[in-house]
Structure formats: structure tokens, C-alpha cells
Design a protein around this motif. Structure first.
Motif, PDB file in Angstrom:
ATOM      1  N   LEU A   1      38.769 -11.408  29.981  1.00 47.11           N
ATOM      2  CA  LEU A   1      39.334 -10.178  30.536  1.00 47.11           C
ATOM      3  C   LEU A   1      40.827 -10.024  30.263  1.00 47.11           C
ATOM      4  O   LEU A   1      41.343  -8.893  30.269  1.00 47.11           O
ATOM      5  N   LEU A   2      41.545 -11.130  30.015  1.00 39.02           N
ATOM      6  CA  LEU A   2      42.994 -11.057  29.868  1.00 39.02           C
ATOM      7  C   LEU A   2      43.445 -10.102  28.757  1.00 39.02           C
ATOM      8  O   LEU A   2      44.376  -9.297  28.967  1.00 39.02           O
ATOM      9  N   PRO A   3      42.840 -10.107  27.565  1.00 40.36           N
ATOM     10  CA  PRO A   3      43.265  -9.136  26.545  1.00 40.36           C
ATOM     11  C   PRO A   3      43.098  -7.681  26.995  1.00 40.36           C
ATOM     12  O   PRO A   3      43.923  -6.826  26.666  1.00 40.36           O
TER      13      PRO A   3
ATOM     14  N   LEU B   1      32.841  -5.138  31.555  1.00 39.05           N
ATOM     15  CA  LEU B   1      34.249  -5.010  31.170  1.00 39.05           C
ATOM     16  C   LEU B   1      34.638  -6.067  30.147  1.00 39.05           C
ATOM     17  O   LEU B   1      35.348  -5.787  29.176  1.00 39.05           O
ATOM     18  N   ALA B   2      34.157  -7.296  30.360  1.00 36.58           N
ATOM     19  CA  ALA B   2      34.496  -8.380  29.442  1.00 36.58           C
ATOM     20  C   ALA B   2      33.932  -8.155  28.048  1.00 36.58           C
ATOM     21  O   ALA B   2      34.505  -8.622  27.054  1.00 36.58           O
ATOM     22  N   GLN B   3      32.807  -7.449  27.951  1.00 38.01           N
ATOM     23  CA  GLN B   3      32.142  -7.236  26.671  1.00 38.01           C
ATOM     24  C   GLN B   3      32.660  -6.020  25.915  1.00 38.01           C
ATOM     25  O   GLN B   3      32.336  -5.830  24.737  1.00 38.01           O
ATOM     26  N   GLN B   4      33.469  -5.186  26.559  1.00 37.13           N
ATOM     27  CA  GLN B   4      33.976  -3.989  25.896  1.00 37.13           C
ATOM     28  C   GLN B   4      34.969  -4.358  24.792  1.00 37.13           C
ATOM     29  O   GLN B   4      35.662  -5.374  24.879  1.00 37.13           O
ATOM     30  N   PRO B   5      35.066  -3.523  23.741  1.00 37.15           N
ATOM     31  CA  PRO B   5      36.106  -3.746  22.718  1.00 37.15           C
ATOM     32  C   PRO B   5      37.491  -3.636  23.344  1.00 37.15           C
ATOM     33  O   PRO B   5      37.726  -2.823  24.228  1.00 37.15           O
ATOM     34  N   VAL B   6      38.411  -4.461  22.881  1.00 34.42           N
ATOM     35  CA  VAL B   6      39.769  -4.460  23.414  1.00 34.42           C
ATOM     36  C   VAL B   6      40.559  -3.326  22.774  1.00 34.42           C
ATOM     37  O   VAL B   6      40.573  -3.175  21.543  1.00 34.42           O
TER      38      VAL B   6
END
Length: 583
Positions: free
Chosen positions: A348-350, A48-53
Motif C-alpha cells: 500500500l505504501l506506493p 486497494l493493494a492490487q490497483q495500479p500505482v
């Protein structure tokens, strides 16, 4: 704002009534008590952290002022009074079924018209919330749907001309919405503002003055409630937790909270958060302003809490220093910094902000932040608090803006939280920083007496709503010692909760000669836990109860979980009530 909270995933295991002459020692396994913890595993968190925002909608620009005063009368109650003036009637002609135009939202729209006219931007979240509360809106974060400026004649709403431009905004809000229309004329131009607030709950009328230092918030959700909790500000940094009380309404959608406020405060703010049954996250559904001392001020002044940090500092370390200054003032120990988890939360916040607050992806990201795979120790509880604070102002102003929310305060001055992950996401176009703080409490030896009494308070409120008296609370030092021994065996892995409850039933049945009944409730969080009571515990005319709360970490779980042992007797089951009172 959606405030993520882990709900009370509850499993109730009622054991067979146990009498002295029919006690059993059959061991029990506990797969039914292992709560299906909702957290994604560590690999999924990393993915999840590595996914594009996902791209965010351009936020409205906000400006931070030092003072604001109402430009018209302020109400004395938080109430949904339908507006019937010419502007309101014109707006109502465009509203969908379920959308209503209220005087409170008209007050809010009037103030926003004045603010935008003077500053060409919207107010900061803390001021916006104050305006909504002081106007008696009651709902969370009203938003501007439509505005324009021009000659006085152009500031009137014309349904024929303006309907097409306004329709998309009205449709986005849905059917359960309170609307308001307001105008401000500075002598040169006039500005028209239409604002809306989703009606997540139906609130009963609330007086803005407190009686005997308490304010009762009652209402009804559109879905059965899993848990409900409220907080009220107290002075500069204090906060009180609202307690459940007998509901005016009946049924699983009703809620009633009694909130203590400081009689010396001119102004106080109360927020209520609820979650639907089986919903992973809770949503702040009510934001109420009251004047505990009865002075009913109509002016707001920005607060500043002195913190030991430089003017330009706004990273996670500066926030930790500032929060620990608040905790020191509250005579609480400093938080430690969960640095590795802070890095995870920052990544993860974004994604959380892009999730919009009501989506499945939002829930998954919030749970990924809460899981705490990078936190040292066994997590007992976790809370995620979000705040939008000024970007280009000193840290003391930022801290006070965040502390204006009683829900945020409740995290900062929690005596339970020991370590925290902190992340800051700047949004220059809007002039705000989005702050995310995940606070964790860890399982250590602790006294659950207060939580046990709160559990019984909840049971009494449930019985009160059925017209039944409170339970008789039992349990002396020896009884508590026996329950503590049972809890210790579970903690060490020597036993499981159901075996220990069976042993407690055997013991008290033998000691009293009475029929004993037992139940186990299990929850990830105690705070706001709303168990579903049934059977003799909820329905018998008289019940004598002993409660003990302990902890248990199922093998391989991300968090530990709470186990609530309930041993009770119903006078008349067998023998006499006097013997049963020896619990």
C-alpha cells in the motif's frame, strides 16, 4: 508532510442528573456510542493493494551532506515579518492575494540558493527542515518553486520577464502561502531561488529561546480543530509531548500547546499536528526550531546513531533491528514484527505516496494501512509515521535522519506500541528511501491514571479559556475500584458503557445524597483527543469530577475504542458542597 492519525471521533452522551430519591435502573443500549470506525474492510484493503500505482511527479534530487552553516544572519524569533527589499518587492508584485513575502522565507531561499549552487541538488529533508526552522519559517517543508543561475545581473527577478514562468508554481500553492526570494554569489555565477511554504495555520510569534524549559506554540487554523498534538525533541533520542494550555485566541480554530524542552540542548525541534473536525487524517502544520540553552547555533551537523546492522542493509528487518536498538537505549521493550501486516503495508505504501497527502484516496490508503486486519490481537491504537531518509548512506545515518523529526521519534520510543508493520520504498531518482511504519498498541490490562489526568488537564484548559477555575479532582481507592469493576463488566460483554455509568451515578448519589451528573466520551485514540466540553461541566463556577477510562470493543469492529466515564457534581445543585466532595 501529512502525518496520518486517527482523530478522536467523539460521541458525548449526557445522562439525566441523578439524585438519591430519583435514581433509576433502566437498562440502556449503546448504539450511539459505537463509533463509526473509518477503516475499509479487508476485501477493500486487498483491492486497494492490487490497483495500479498512480504515477508520481519526478522528485527533486537530494544530496546528503555532513555539515551546513548559515550564509547570513539567523533570526531570534519565528515570526512572519513582511520583507520590503527590492527583490521581495518584485516578487510581491507577482503574488496572489494571501501570498506574502517574508524575511524568514527569504533566509530559507538564500540558503537553498547556496546549497544548490554548491551541490547541484537540494538538501536532505532533515537538513531542509533545520534550515527552515533556523530561519524562523515555522511552516512545514518549504519547497523551491523557481531557480536559475547566471551572471550577477541575471540573478535579479524581473517581473515582466519571469512572471509567466513563475505563475504556475505560485498558483499550485494556493492563496495562503509565505514566499521568499534569495540569491547566492560564489564569485563566478549567482543563483536565484524563489521558495514557498503553504500557511496551514497562522502562528503567533515564538521566541527561539526557551523560558523555564518550555516553549508555547499558539495560533489559529483556518477550520475548526478536531484534535491537536505537538512533540519536542529531547537530546539524542528523547521526545516530550506538548500539553494543552489556555489559548490566547478564542474559538474552535484556536490552539495552544506548551512544550517542554531540555535546557541542556543547544537545539531542539517542535512539530505540531492538527486535524480539522470530521477530518480523518491529521497534518503537520508547524515545524519550529528553538535553542533551549540560548546559544543560538547557526551550524548543523548530521547525526549518526550506532545500530547493529550492516552498511548496505535497508529492508524492513534491518529497520526493525535499528529501531529496537533505539528502544533498548531508551529502556523500552523491543517491538515484535507484524510480518503479515508488513507485507500489506509494503503493497500500500506506493499508493499512499502517490496520493499526495491531501486527497480522499490518500486518506483511504492510510486507513487501510492502519486498520491492521492482519495484526494479531485487539488494536487499541495505531500510528502511521512516514520519513524520507538517505538512500545510499549507512543505516546509522538513515536512522538519525528519521529521528530528527520529533513526531517520528514519538512513535519509535512510544511505551504503548507493542508491534509494528514496516515498509521501505526506494526512490533512486531522488536519492531517498520512503519509510512507512505503522505501530500498534493492543488492549491489555493497563493503568489509565496518566491519561485520566491529561483529560482533566484538557478540561481545565477549556475552563481556563472561559475565565473559570480548574475542576476539583476527586476519587479515592474505593471509587477507582468501583469504576474498574464497571469497566471489567463491559470488557467481558456482561454490560454496556451507559448501563455502567448509570450504575455509578446511582451509587455516588446514594453515597453522597447529592445530585450527580454523568457523561460518556468515546474515542478511538486518547493521544491528542480534543473533546468538545459543554454544559455544567464546562460552565459551572465550581465542579467536582471523578474520571475513569476503560476500553470496549463493539462486536465486529476492527479496533476497540476508549470509553471515558465522567461523574461530577456541581455544589449547590442539592445539599451541600461538602457532601459532594465525598466522590
Amino acid at each position: 508532510m501529512t502525518i496520518p492519525r486517527i482523530p478522536g471521533f467523539m460521541m458525548l452522551a449526557l445522562l439525566a442528573a441523578c439524585r438519591r430519591d430519583q435514581a433509576t435502573h433502566t437498562p440502556r443500549t449503546d448504539p450511539q456510542l459505537v463509533l463509526p470506525q473509518p477503516f475499509p474492510d479487508a476485501a477493500r484493503v486487498e483491492a486497494l493493494a492490487q490497483q495500479p500505482v498512480a504515477p508520481l511527479d519526478p522528485p527533486a534530487r537530494r544530496i546528503f551532506v555532513e555539515q551546513w552553516s548559515l550564509h547570513g544572519p539567523g533570526p531570534t524569533r519565528t515570526a512572519a515579518i513582511v520583507a520590503d527589499d527590492a527583490d521581495a518587492t518584485a516578487l510581491a508584485s507577482l503574488a496572489a492575494p494571501g501570498q506574502r513575502v517574508t524575511t524568514a522565507m527569504g533566509c530559507y531561499a538564500r540558503e537553498l540558493a547556496a546549497f544548490v549552487q554548491q551541490h547541484d541538488a537540494q538538501p536532505s529533508d532533515d537538513l531542509s527542515s533545520w534550515i527552515g526552522g533556523r530561519c524562523g519559517v515555522g511552516h512545514v517543508m518549504p519547497q523551491v518553486l523557481f531557480h536559475r543561475v547566471g551572471p550577477r545581473t541575471a540573478s535579479r527577478l524581473d517581473p515582466a520577464k519571469d512572471g509567466e514562468a513563475l505563475a504556475p508554481a505560485l498558483a499550485r500553492l494556493g492563496e495562503a502561502v509565505d514566499l521568499g526570494i534569495g540569491r547566492f554569489d560564489d564569485g563566478k555565477d549567482a543563483r536565484l531561488v524563489i521558495a514557498g511554504a503553504p500557511r496551514r495555520v497562522t502562528l503567533d510569534d515564538i521566541a527561539m529561546t526557551a523560558e523555564d524549559g518550555r516553549v508555547t506554540i499558539t495560533g489559529e487554523s483556518d477550520a475548526p480543530i478536531g484534535w491537536a498534538i505537538g512533540y519536542a525533541t529531547d537530546g539524542e533520542i528523547g521526545v516530550s509531548t506538548c500539553t494543552p494550555t489556555a489559548a490566547r485566541r478564542q474559538g474552535p480554530r484556536a490552539f495552544a500547546l506548551s512544550c517542554a524542552v531540555n535546557p541542556k540542548d543547544a537545539q531542539a525541534r517542535i512539530e505540531v499536528t492538527i486535524a480539522a473536525q470530521n477530518r480523518l487524517m491529521g497534518t503537520t502544520v508547524a515545524d519550529v526550531w528553538v535553542s533551549p540553552d540560548g546559544s543560538m547555533p547557526t551550524a548543523w551537523t548530521a547525526q549518526r546513531f550506532a545500530v547493529p546492522a550492516g552498511e548496505g542493509e535497508r529492508d524492513a528487518s534491518a529497520w526493525l533491528t535499528a529501531i529496537n536498538a533505539v528502544r533498548q537505549r531508551a529502556k523500552l521493550p523491543a517491538w515484535t514484527h507484524a510480518r503479515a501486516q508488513s507485507d500489506r503495508v509494503a503493497a500500500l505504501l506506493p499508493h499512499l505516496l502517490a496520493g499526495g497527502g491531501q486527497s480522499a484516496s490518500y486518506d483511504e490508503v492510510a486507513l487501510a494501512m492502519l486498520a491492521g486486519w492482519d495484526v494479531e490481537g485487539v488494536i487499541r491504537d495505531g500510528r502511521l509515521a512516514l520519513s524520507a531518509v538517505p538512500l545510499e548512506v549507512p543505516l546509522d545515518r538513515k536512522v538519525s535522519a528519521a529521528l530528527s523529526s520529533p513526531t517520528f521519534r514519538s512513535q519509535v520510543v512510544s511505551s504503548e506500541i507493542a508491534t509494528a508493520a514496516i515498509a521501505v520504498h526506494d526512490m533512486p531518482a531522488a536519492g531517498v528511501s520512503r519509510l512507512g511504519i505503522v505501530g500498534y498498541s493492543l488492549f491489555v490490562d493497563r493503568d489509565y491514571t496518566q491519561a485520566e489526568q491529561q483529560f482533566l488537564d484538557t478540561l481545565d484548559a477549556d475552563r481556563g479559556s472561559r475565565g473559570l477555575p480548574p475542576v476539583v479532582r476527586a476519587g479515592g481507592p474505593r471509587d477507582r475500584a468501583r469504576m474498574a469493576e464497571a469497566a471489567a463488566r463491559v470488557r467481558k460483554g456482561e454490560s454496556v458503557p451507559s448501563e455502567e455509568l448509570q450504575g455509578l451515578l446511582d451509587h455516588f448519589s446514594t453515597a453522597t445524597g447529592q445530585t450527580m451528573r454523568g457523561a460518556i466520551f468515546s474515542t478511538l485514540r486518547l493521544d491528542g483527543f480534543r473533546p468538545a466540553f459543554d454544559g455544567p461541566l464546562a460552565l459551572a463556577p465550581q465542579v467536582i469530577v471523578l474520571v475513569g477510562i476503560a476500553d470496549w470493543r463493539p462486536p465486529g469492529a476492527a479496533w476497540g475504542q476508549h470509553v471515558i466515564y465522567v461523574v461530577f457534581a456541581v455544589p449547590g445543585d442539592h445539599g451541600g458542597g461538602a457532601a459532594a466532595q465525598r466522590l
